[in-house]
Design an enzyme around this catalytic site. Structure first.
Site, PDB file in Angstrom:
ATOM      1  CG  ASP A 210      -2.100   0.924   1.073  1.00 29.55           C
ATOM      2  OD1 ASP A 210      -2.374   1.372  -0.058  1.00 29.55           O
ATOM      3  OD2 ASP A 210      -2.758   1.211   2.092  1.00 29.55           O
TER       4      ASP A 210
ATOM      5  CG  HIS B  90      -0.517   1.755  -9.276  1.00 30.51           C
ATOM      6  ND1 HIS B  90      -0.679   1.423  -7.945  1.00 30.51           N
ATOM      7  CD2 HIS B  90      -1.641   2.436  -9.631  1.00 30.51           C
ATOM      8  CE1 HIS B  90      -1.855   1.880  -7.528  1.00 30.51           C
ATOM      9  NE2 HIS B  90      -2.454   2.502  -8.512  1.00 30.51           N
TER      10      HIS B  90
ATOM     11  CB  SER C 170      -8.968  -5.301  -3.103  1.00 33.77           C
ATOM     12  OG  SER C 170      -9.539  -4.028  -3.350  1.00 33.77           O
ATOM     13  CB  THR C 171     -13.477  -7.649  -4.674  1.00 31.60           C
ATOM     14  OG1 THR C 171     -13.372  -7.536  -3.246  1.00 31.60           O
ATOM     15  CG2 THR C 171     -13.195  -9.083  -5.055  1.00 31.60           C
ATOM     16  CD  GLU C 172     -13.512  -4.786  -1.406  1.00 31.68           C
ATOM     17  OE1 GLU C 172     -12.324  -5.179  -1.430  1.00 31.68           O
ATOM     18  OE2 GLU C 172     -14.471  -5.570  -1.206  1.00 31.68           O
TER      19      GLU C 172
ATOM     20  CG  LEU D  17       8.307 -17.965  -2.976  1.00 33.15           C
ATOM     21  CD1 LEU D  17       8.125 -17.892  -1.465  1.00 33.15           C
ATOM     22  CD2 LEU D  17       8.864 -16.639  -3.513  1.00 33.15           C
TER      23      LEU D  17
ATOM     24  NE  ARG E 202      -7.921   0.946   5.353  1.00 32.71           N
ATOM     25  CZ  ARG E 202      -7.467   2.185   5.565  1.00 32.71           C
ATOM     26  NH1 ARG E 202      -7.394   2.638   6.803  1.00 32.71           N
ATOM     27  NH2 ARG E 202      -7.108   2.954   4.569  1.00 32.71           N
TER      28      ARG E 202
ATOM     29  CB  SER F  55      -7.980  -3.452   2.869  1.00 33.04           C
ATOM     30  OG  SER F  55      -7.716  -2.225   3.514  1.00 33.04           O
TER      31      SER F  55
END
Ligand code: IPE
Ligand code: IPE
Ligand code: MG
Length: 252
Positions: A32, A49, A77-79, A143, A206, A208
């Site tokens: 983030d 980004h 994210s889906t959001e 990994l 958080r 999220s």
């Protein structure tokens, strides 16, 4: 002693990873702060980004060098669909660019890629690239790299509940057989250990909607650094902080 050297020595000494003082088996990262980084540098959010993917490369490489078993990264994210068309398009393009430039090296290193999230809503080109990356690395034993794209923890749990309900309806499963373990088997991360350490950069504290079930007993570290500025040294510090935590799992 340099943080990285200390971590290497810990591994070489073969300390059990679950014990306090060892390395986590499963690290999850909420990457983030790209937007704030871009703003700070008066650059476009897309540029932020893009800068973030540089950090991503370094962190994956370092995780692999340390011999950590699983790394889960929250990429979209889906959001995040609620962001502008331009920003979503930039993020989608980065997915293509990232796999185009990294897949050979990741595969050579034996990294096994798994996409967490619903690929159905993604554009065709992204869907294909992600499926190809999974297919190509399926037999790898190094990994385990989980990349969460169009991922939401609640959506993942709803999906698991739906699959279990279908099994019950088909008579293959009894309701009393729906245990915590059975639920875990229907998550994207099936077969992997729970998250031991969750890192979220940029100072936000958080989840999220990330790995809600898998983080039940995760330790949390929240570095203030924005993701594009996050370094391997700061990552080592987070790993060391984890090593000092006492994990009790509800016991005394
Ligand atoms: C995280 O950076 C990356 C994604 C959500 C894809 P942000 O874009 O959320 O950065 P901030 O929180 O606005 O600084
Ligand atoms: C979480 O970050 C998603 C990713 C890092 C991919 P967000 O920046 O979207 O989360 P909120 O909106 O601050 O909770
Ligand atoms: Mg953010």
């Amino acid at each position: 002693m340099e943080a990285r050297t200390a971590l290497r020595l810990m591994r070489q000494a073969g300390r059990p990873e679950r014990e306090s003082g060892g390395l986590p088996r499963h690290v999850a990262i909420i990457m983030d702060g790209n937007g704030r980084w871009a703003k700070k540098h008066r650059l476009s959010v897309s540029r932020g980004h893009r800068q973030g993917t540089e950090t991503l490369r370094e962190i994956i490489r370092h995780t692999d060098d340390l011999g950590i078993e699983c790394l889960s990264l929250y990429a979209f994210s889906t959001e995040n669909w609620s962001r502008s068309d331009e920003e979503v398009a930039a993020l989608m393009q980065l997915i293509l660019d990232f796999f185009a430039s990294e897949i050979d090296e990741l595969d050579e290193k034996g990294v096994r890629i798994l996409i967490l999230g619903e690929k159905g809503r993604l554009p065709e080109a992204q869907r294909r690239v992600l499926l190809e990356a999974e297919e190509r690395t399926r037999e790898n034993t190094g990994l385990r790299l989980n990349i969460a794209i169009n991922y939401g923890g609640r959506a993942e749990l709803a999906r698991a509940a739906r699959e279990l309900a279908e099994e019950v309806q088909a008579g293959r499963l009894k309701p009393e057989e729906i245990t915590e373990a059975a639920l875990g088997e229907h998550l994207y991360t099936r077969g992997q250990p729970d998250v031991d350490l969750l890192i979220r950069t940029s100072g936000e504290m958080r989840l999220s909607n990330f790995l809600l079930y898998q983080c039940a007993y995760a330790e949390f570290v929240f570095p203030e650094t924005l993701w594009p500025d996050f370094t391997v040294e700061q990552y080592d510090k987070a790993l060391q902080a984890f090593g000092k935590r006492e994990r009790r799992y509800g016991g005394r």
